[in-house]
Design an enzyme around this catalytic site. Structure first.
Site, mmCIF file in Angstrom:
data_model
loop_
_atom_site.group_PDB
_atom_site.id
_atom_site.type_symbol
_atom_site.label_atom_id
_atom_site.label_comp_id
_atom_site.label_asym_id
_atom_site.label_seq_id
_atom_site.Cartn_x
_atom_site.Cartn_y
_atom_site.Cartn_z
ATOM 1 N N GLU A 53 29.733 29.827 26.185
ATOM 2 C CA GLU A 53 30.965 30.274 25.502
ATOM 3 C C GLU A 53 30.827 30.104 23.987
ATOM 4 O OE1 GLU A 53 33.235 31.785 27.209
ATOM 5 O OE2 GLU A 53 33.394 30.901 29.213
ATOM 6 N N ARG A 67 61.101 23.425 34.844
ATOM 7 C CA ARG A 67 61.024 24.620 33.972
ATOM 8 C C ARG A 67 60.323 24.341 32.650
ATOM 9 N NH1 ARG A 67 66.078 24.996 36.235
ATOM 10 N NH2 ARG A 67 66.173 26.591 37.852
ATOM 11 N N HIS A 93 32.143 38.659 30.440
ATOM 12 C CA HIS A 93 32.908 38.104 31.561
ATOM 13 C C HIS A 93 33.123 39.097 32.697
ATOM 14 C CE1 HIS A 93 33.495 34.737 28.921
ATOM 15 N NE2 HIS A 93 34.330 34.134 29.723
ATOM 16 N N GLU A 119 47.425 38.290 24.938
ATOM 17 C CA GLU A 119 46.329 39.190 25.286
ATOM 18 C C GLU A 119 46.758 40.650 25.400
ATOM 19 O OE1 GLU A 119 43.288 37.423 27.705
ATOM 20 O OE2 GLU A 119 42.633 39.371 28.436
ATOM 21 N N LYS A 127 38.585 30.567 18.301
ATOM 22 C CA LYS A 127 39.559 30.834 19.364
ATOM 23 C C LYS A 127 40.990 30.733 18.820
ATOM 24 C CE LYS A 127 40.929 30.529 24.035
ATOM 25 N NZ LYS A 127 40.667 30.129 25.408
ATOM 26 N N ARG A 161 42.681 39.482 22.058
ATOM 27 C CA ARG A 161 42.259 38.291 22.797
ATOM 28 C C ARG A 161 41.261 38.644 23.896
ATOM 29 N NH1 ARG A 161 46.029 33.140 24.759
ATOM 30 N NH2 ARG A 161 44.317 32.031 25.767
ATOM 31 N N HIS A 183 32.178 37.659 35.969
ATOM 32 C CA HIS A 183 33.112 37.433 37.074
ATOM 33 C C HIS A 183 32.603 38.108 38.343
ATOM 34 C CE1 HIS A 183 36.675 36.585 34.157
ATOM 35 N NE2 HIS A 183 36.049 35.479 34.513
ATOM 36 N N ASN A 209 36.373 37.784 26.155
ATOM 37 C CA ASN A 209 35.768 37.963 27.474
ATOM 38 C C ASN A 209 34.437 38.702 27.434
ATOM 39 O OD1 ASN A 209 37.669 36.644 29.123
ATOM 40 N ND2 ASN A 209 39.089 38.338 28.840
ATOM 41 N N HIS A 216 30.574 28.902 35.749
ATOM 42 C CA HIS A 216 31.167 30.012 35.009
ATOM 43 C C HIS A 216 30.290 30.426 33.811
ATOM 44 C CE1 HIS A 216 34.184 32.498 33.120
ATOM 45 N NE2 HIS A 216 34.155 31.745 32.035
ATOM 46 N N LYS A 238 46.472 29.366 28.189
ATOM 47 C CA LYS A 238 46.396 30.004 29.514
ATOM 48 C C LYS A 238 46.290 28.908 30.562
ATOM 49 C CE LYS A 238 44.213 34.501 28.784
ATOM 50 N NZ LYS A 238 43.040 35.312 29.151
HETATM 51 N N1 LIG Z 1 42.554 28.564 30.527
HETATM 52 C C1 LIG Z 1 41.553 29.194 29.978
HETATM 53 O O1 LIG Z 1 41.686 29.835 28.938
HETATM 54 C C2 LIG Z 1 40.206 29.068 30.614
HETATM 55 C C3 LIG Z 1 39.068 29.497 29.903
HETATM 56 C C4 LIG Z 1 37.809 29.285 30.476
HETATM 57 C C5 LIG Z 1 37.713 28.670 31.722
HETATM 58 N N2 LIG Z 1 38.859 28.291 32.384
HETATM 59 C C6 LIG Z 1 38.789 27.632 33.688
HETATM 60 O O2 LIG Z 1 38.101 26.391 33.519
HETATM 61 C C7 LIG Z 1 37.454 26.054 34.732
HETATM 62 C C8 LIG Z 1 36.049 25.638 34.425
HETATM 63 O O3 LIG Z 1 36.094 24.534 33.565
HETATM 64 P P1 LIG Z 1 34.900 23.504 33.479
HETATM 65 O O4 LIG Z 1 33.660 24.241 33.240
HETATM 66 O O5 LIG Z 1 35.318 22.456 32.524
HETATM 67 O O6 LIG Z 1 34.791 22.953 34.974
HETATM 68 P P2 LIG Z 1 35.377 21.653 35.710
HETATM 69 O O7 LIG Z 1 36.726 21.329 35.249
HETATM 70 O O8 LIG Z 1 35.196 21.902 37.167
HETATM 71 O O9 LIG Z 1 34.376 20.511 35.252
HETATM 72 C C9 LIG Z 1 33.031 20.588 35.620
HETATM 73 C C10 LIG Z 1 32.549 19.300 36.304
HETATM 74 O O10 LIG Z 1 32.352 18.286 35.323
HETATM 75 C C11 LIG Z 1 33.076 17.114 35.686
HETATM 76 N N3 LIG Z 1 33.416 16.458 34.443
HETATM 77 C C12 LIG Z 1 34.389 16.782 33.565
HETATM 78 N N4 LIG Z 1 34.293 16.032 32.471
HETATM 79 C C13 LIG Z 1 33.250 15.186 32.656
HETATM 80 C C14 LIG Z 1 32.659 14.180 31.866
HETATM 81 N N5 LIG Z 1 33.079 13.940 30.618
HETATM 82 N N6 LIG Z 1 31.623 13.507 32.379
HETATM 83 C C15 LIG Z 1 31.151 13.791 33.619
HETATM 84 N N7 LIG Z 1 31.652 14.752 34.407
HETATM 85 C C16 LIG Z 1 32.694 15.447 33.914
HETATM 86 C C17 LIG Z 1 34.232 17.643 36.490
HETATM 87 O O11 LIG Z 1 34.810 16.631 37.284
HETATM 88 C C18 LIG Z 1 33.546 18.734 37.291
HETATM 89 O O12 LIG Z 1 32.835 18.163 38.365
HETATM 90 C C19 LIG Z 1 37.566 27.263 35.634
HETATM 91 O O13 LIG Z 1 38.557 27.039 36.606
HETATM 92 C C20 LIG Z 1 37.984 28.385 34.696
HETATM 93 O O14 LIG Z 1 38.764 29.371 35.348
HETATM 94 C C21 LIG Z 1 40.076 28.475 31.848
HETATM 95 ZN ZN LIG Z 2 34.781 32.052 30.022
#
Ligand SMILES: NC(=O)c1ccc[n+]([C@@H]2O[C@H](COP(=O)([O-])OP(=O)(O)OC[C@H]3O[C@@H](n4cnc5c(N)ncnc54)[C@H](O)[C@@H]3O)[C@@H](O)[C@H]2O)c1
Ligand SMILES: [Zn+2]
Length: 457
Positions: A278, A214, A341, A330, A320, A334, A345, A338, A358, A236
């Protein structure tokens, strides 16, 4: 609430700033206000080595301080941190506070922070840590994180779980591997989960921390630009369901976010550009000066100039943090994070997740949102041109892929999370650079015009 009223309350940033006047200590745009009648109170959470303290005034969170025995008390978000709180070999560190009352936390930003055992150790509760990472990031940085956690006979014992890499693994089966490891290694309520990786790892590890027993202590070490400027901040967390992205999750804030900008040196170019989309968003929705800075410094960002990257990350996190501290769950404001987005999306979904990154989809979506804003007469024609120029410079897409038809956009956008009472609400630009609205009060025909302008059929 009627859409028109809603949009009126969400004009940013001028109204926002007046709303936040009593609450802006988290942002280094504003100096923390210390009232003369109440003595600030500190809550510190480590008794050995340099301590991290949270300063409250009249029960309101004010700032984070890094207390170093050697250097005395240092205000962490002031420039002198770099001068006094670190050994001479260490470089400058910035601290941005996310102001959420007793759930406030610092974001540390700087070079070589993985080599700062004090920072990580200060936020570990208990003696057991589970690091969650993946097959790409683990081999690059896991050893350094373990070394930092165990440095100086800290008594912290570290386990790790290395997940497969990719968005398609942000799902229940992979999440179970985290729980398997936590249970097998007898993690208890006083353990700490650490996310080491990009947004996928951060979202999954955060959700695991939110639900294991939990809720256990949680630290983010984001290693992509996307996660450093966006996903690691704000709490999030979640996983995907076969029927939709991010449908299962929780709001769960970390104890701290540690951004070591050096980790970006191994990030592929395309992933870096995805994060830049972003960064551009923050300028457009609420920070005109930051957008103008990007216009002058995009090349430095693309060539990974350390100080340009650190500045972009800090400014993004400040924006942010301020939005999140005003609207954590949100309920309105917040949503402005987006921008682009809803269109984005639809692109990600329409061409199949993983086809575009993304940030790439958000970039094309931002151009579409700007086009629609212009058609509505809400911005002048120079802004869409500036946006396209900047995105092109960052080598990001400025239009959706060919397979996205008007019908495809419409059918996917109809089930967007921002649909309320059958009305699709969008984040659109309105007024001078740095202002946006979240609204369902726009001419439907204009949305059709934009879709037709960007799609072949
Ligand atoms: N929680 C939130 O508020 C929020 C906001 C935006 C996006 N997201 C989520 O984040 C995800 C996308 O995140 P992302 O763009 O970081 O993608 P990701 O986590 O898939 O990373 C992208 C790629 O880079 C690699 N990588 C990471 N760090 C590295 C480094 N230092 N050197 C070499 N390779 C590296 C990863 O292994 C992966 O292959 C999505 O699932 C999205 O839904 C969440
Ligand atoms: Zn985004």
């Amino acid at each position: 609430m009627a859409a028109a009223t809603f949009s009126a309350t969400l004009v940013a940033p001028s109204i926002l700033n007046s709303h936040s006047e009593t609450n802006t200590a988290s942002s280094s745009f504003h100096k923390p206000k210390i009232s003369v009648f109440a003595k600030p109170k500190s809550i510190c959470f480590r008794s050995s080595g340099p301590r991290i303290c949270r300063v409250f005034n009249a029960n309101k969170f004010v700032r984070t301080e890094v207390n170093s025995r050697a250097a005395g008390v240092i205000r962490a978000n002031a420039a002198q941190v770099a001068e006094e709180a670190r050994p001479s070999a260490q470089k400058e560190m910035e601290v941005v506070d996310v102001d959420l009352g007793d759930r406030s936390y610092p974001i540390y930003i700087g070079s070589s922070l993985l080599d700062r055992p004090d920072l990580l150790q200060s936020h570990v509760k208990g003696r057991r840590v589970l690091v969650v990472t993946n097959t790409t990031v683990g081999p690059l940085y896991l050893d350094r994180v373990v070394a930092a956690l165990t440095h100086g006979g800290s008594n912290i014992s570290v386990e790790s779980v290395i997940l497969p890499d990719g968005e398609k693994y942000k799902e229940m089966g992979t999440l179970m591997k985290v729980f398997d490891k936590a249970i097998e290694t007898r993690m208890d309520r006083r353990c700490t989960f650490i996310a080491l990786g990009g947004g996928v790892i951060g979202d999954m590890c955060g959700f695991a921390a939110a639900s294991f027993l939990r809720g256990v202590n949680f630290i983010q070490i984001p290693t992509t630009l996307m996660s450093q400027v966006d996903s690691s901040v704000g709490g999030k967390t979640g996983i995907n369901h076969p029927l939709g992205k991010n449908l299962i999750g929780a709001f769960f804030q970390p104890q701290c976010v540690l951004v070591d900008t050096d980790t970006l040196s191994t990030l592929p170019d395309r992933e870096l550009a995805s994060g830049i989309a972003e960064v551009i968003k923050y300028g457009l929705i609420r920070d005109a000066a930051f957008f103008e800075w990007q216009e002058k410094n995009m090349q430095a960002l693309l060539t990974r100039d350390p100080s340009a990257l650190a500045y972009a990350i800090k400014r993004s996190c400040e924006n942010k943090a301020e939005v999140v501290s005003l609207d954590e769950k949100e309920s309105g404001l917040r949503a402005t994070l987006n921008l682009g987005h809803t269109f984005g999306h639809a692109i990600e979904n329409g061409i199949g997740y993983g086809g575009w990154l993304h940030g790439e989809a958000v970039a094309a979506g931002t151009v579409m949102a700007a086009d629609m804003s212009y058609r509505l007469g809400w911005i002048d024609d120079t802004l869409p041109k500036r946006i396209v120029k900047l995105l092109k410079q960052a080598k990001l897409p400025i239009a959706p892929p060919e397979e996205m038809t008007v019908d495809k956009f419409k059918s996917i956008m109809a089930v967007d999370k921002k649909v309320a009472d059958g009305l699709l609400r969008l984040i659109l630009l309105k007024g001078p650079l740095g202002n946006c609205v979240f609204t369902g009060d726009y001419d439907r025909k204009t949305l059709d015009d934009t879709l037709r302008a960007f799609c072949h059929s």
